[in-house]
Motif scaffolding. Sequence first.
Motif, PDB file in Angstrom:
ATOM      1  N   SER A 150      45.359 -27.670  48.197  1.00  0.00           N
ATOM      2  CA  SER A 150      45.708 -28.453  49.416  1.00  0.00           C
ATOM      3  C   SER A 150      44.617 -29.689  49.670  1.00  0.00           C
ATOM      4  O   SER A 150      43.323 -29.311  49.393  1.00  0.00           O
ATOM      5  CB  SER A 150      45.440 -27.381  50.622  1.00  0.00           C
ATOM      6  N   PHE A 151      45.334 -30.584  50.181  1.00  0.00           N
ATOM      7  CA  PHE A 151      44.133 -31.866  50.281  1.00  0.00           C
ATOM      8  C   PHE A 151      44.756 -32.350  51.684  1.00  0.00           C
ATOM      9  O   PHE A 151      46.082 -32.615  51.864  1.00  0.00           O
ATOM     10  CB  PHE A 151      44.845 -32.877  49.136  1.00  0.00           C
ATOM     11  N   LEU A 152      43.826 -32.376  52.581  1.00  0.00           N
ATOM     12  CA  LEU A 152      43.858 -32.797  53.898  1.00  0.00           C
ATOM     13  C   LEU A 152      44.007 -34.422  54.011  1.00  0.00           C
ATOM     14  O   LEU A 152      42.905 -35.154  53.489  1.00  0.00           O
ATOM     15  CB  LEU A 152      42.722 -32.419  54.727  1.00  0.00           C
ATOM     16  N   LEU A 153      45.201 -34.924  54.481  1.00  0.00           N
ATOM     17  CA  LEU A 153      45.188 -36.361  54.637  1.00  0.00           C
ATOM     18  C   LEU A 153      44.965 -36.817  56.098  1.00  0.00           C
ATOM     19  O   LEU A 153      45.754 -36.213  57.230  1.00  0.00           O
ATOM     20  CB  LEU A 153      46.676 -36.845  54.346  1.00  0.00           C
ATOM     21  N   ILE A 154      43.937 -37.381  56.064  1.00  0.00           N
ATOM     22  CA  ILE A 154      43.292 -37.530  57.731  1.00  0.00           C
ATOM     23  C   ILE A 154      43.652 -39.172  58.323  1.00  0.00           C
ATOM     24  O   ILE A 154      43.792 -40.168  57.553  1.00  0.00           O
ATOM     25  CB  ILE A 154      41.796 -37.761  57.570  1.00  0.00           C
ATOM     26  N   SER A 155      44.337 -38.891  59.398  1.00  0.00           N
ATOM     27  CA  SER A 155      44.954 -40.062  60.004  1.00  0.00           C
ATOM     28  C   SER A 155      43.828 -40.894  60.244  1.00  0.00           C
ATOM     29  O   SER A 155      42.750 -40.603  60.872  1.00  0.00           O
ATOM     30  CB  SER A 155      45.578 -39.546  61.373  1.00  0.00           C
ATOM     31  N   GLN A 156      44.282 -42.144  60.208  1.00  0.00           N
ATOM     32  CA  GLN A 156      43.125 -43.550  60.594  1.00  0.00           C
ATOM     33  C   GLN A 156      43.326 -43.940  61.933  1.00  0.00           C
ATOM     34  O   GLN A 156      42.950 -44.818  62.127  1.00  0.00           O
ATOM     35  CB  GLN A 156      43.317 -44.399  59.429  1.00  0.00           C
ATOM     36  N   GLY A 157      44.263 -42.982  62.555  1.00  0.00           N
ATOM     37  CA  GLY A 157      44.635 -43.690  64.256  1.00  0.00           C
ATOM     38  C   GLY A 157      44.658 -42.467  65.050  1.00  0.00           C
ATOM     39  O   GLY A 157      43.995 -41.204  64.634  1.00  0.00           O
ATOM     40  N   ARG A 158      45.554 -42.488  65.678  1.00  0.00           N
ATOM     41  CA  ARG A 158      45.853 -41.364  66.881  1.00  0.00           C
ATOM     42  C   ARG A 158      46.784 -40.195  66.329  1.00  0.00           C
ATOM     43  O   ARG A 158      47.169 -39.448  67.128  1.00  0.00           O
ATOM     44  CB  ARG A 158      46.248 -41.962  68.229  1.00  0.00           C
ATOM     45  N   THR A 159      47.524 -40.576  65.223  1.00  0.00           N
ATOM     46  CA  THR A 159      48.475 -39.716  64.889  1.00  0.00           C
ATOM     47  C   THR A 159      47.831 -38.361  64.197  1.00  0.00           C
ATOM     48  O   THR A 159      46.587 -38.365  63.730  1.00  0.00           O
ATOM     49  CB  THR A 159      49.413 -40.320  63.829  1.00  0.00           C
ATOM     50  N   PRO A 160      48.655 -37.068  64.313  1.00  0.00           N
ATOM     51  CA  PRO A 160      47.980 -36.023  63.714  1.00  0.00           C
ATOM     52  C   PRO A 160      47.590 -36.136  62.041  1.00  0.00           C
ATOM     53  O   PRO A 160      48.282 -36.928  61.461  1.00  0.00           O
ATOM     54  CB  PRO A 160      48.850 -34.737  63.898  1.00  0.00           C
ATOM     55  N   ASN A 161      46.681 -35.311  61.609  1.00  0.00           N
ATOM     56  CA  ASN A 161      46.374 -35.057  60.330  1.00  0.00           C
ATOM     57  C   ASN A 161      47.750 -34.239  59.601  1.00  0.00           C
ATOM     58  O   ASN A 161      48.395 -33.590  60.204  1.00  0.00           O
ATOM     59  CB  ASN A 161      45.032 -34.571  60.162  1.00  0.00           C
ATOM     60  N   TYR A 162      47.804 -34.300  58.179  1.00  0.00           N
ATOM     61  CA  TYR A 162      48.657 -33.560  57.767  1.00  0.00           C
ATOM     62  C   TYR A 162      48.038 -32.828  56.275  1.00  0.00           C
ATOM     63  O   TYR A 162      47.064 -33.634  55.711  1.00  0.00           O
ATOM     64  CB  TYR A 162      50.065 -34.010  57.243  1.00  0.00           C
ATOM     65  N   VAL A 163      48.571 -31.812  55.795  1.00  0.00           N
ATOM     66  CA  VAL A 163      48.201 -31.345  54.457  1.00  0.00           C
ATOM     67  C   VAL A 163      49.116 -31.606  53.446  1.00  0.00           C
ATOM     68  O   VAL A 163      50.254 -31.010  53.492  1.00  0.00           O
ATOM     69  CB  VAL A 163      47.724 -29.867  54.811  1.00  0.00           C
TER      70      VAL A 163
END
Length: 171
Positions: free
Chosen positions: A128-141
Amino acid sequence: MTMPWHRRRLVRRALPLLVAGPLVAWTAAVAVLPAEAATVVNATIHIPADVRTNPCSPGDVLNLDGDIHIVITTTANGRAGYQVKDHLDAHLSGVSITTGAKYLSNEANNGSWSTGAVLPAVHRDVYSFLLISQGRTPNYVLSATVSETVDGTGGADVTAEQWSMSCQGRG
């Protein structure tokens, strides 16, 4: 002064042993085989502009791209099988097509497993790889089921079989 006959006889018998002894020891040292070297396989899974539904925002889609570099090292384990170590290094990015929100992932995962004597051997694992939001939107995996196959020579092959995404929320 001459050597007594019994000493000359002892020297004549011992001389071949004194010469042959180091030769036998050297031959034995040379005959020891080195440990089998590890086999290293490098593979890169390229994700070229893969459009996926954003699990955190209904109706949104992401354009995901990047690379997952995989290094698989196999070493004979002395029991007709192999010890397998893998290292995954992901550099992924995504952009929401509807909102323009950006996501980044730069992380690594490590794993290991062993084969038995029956080869080829197949091992599946989920990374699993965490994709981190660069703004106010939620992160996702982003999760990938990775299948590794080791053959009878210690060579390895890798494929990514299944991809999924889940919402992780704000980090």
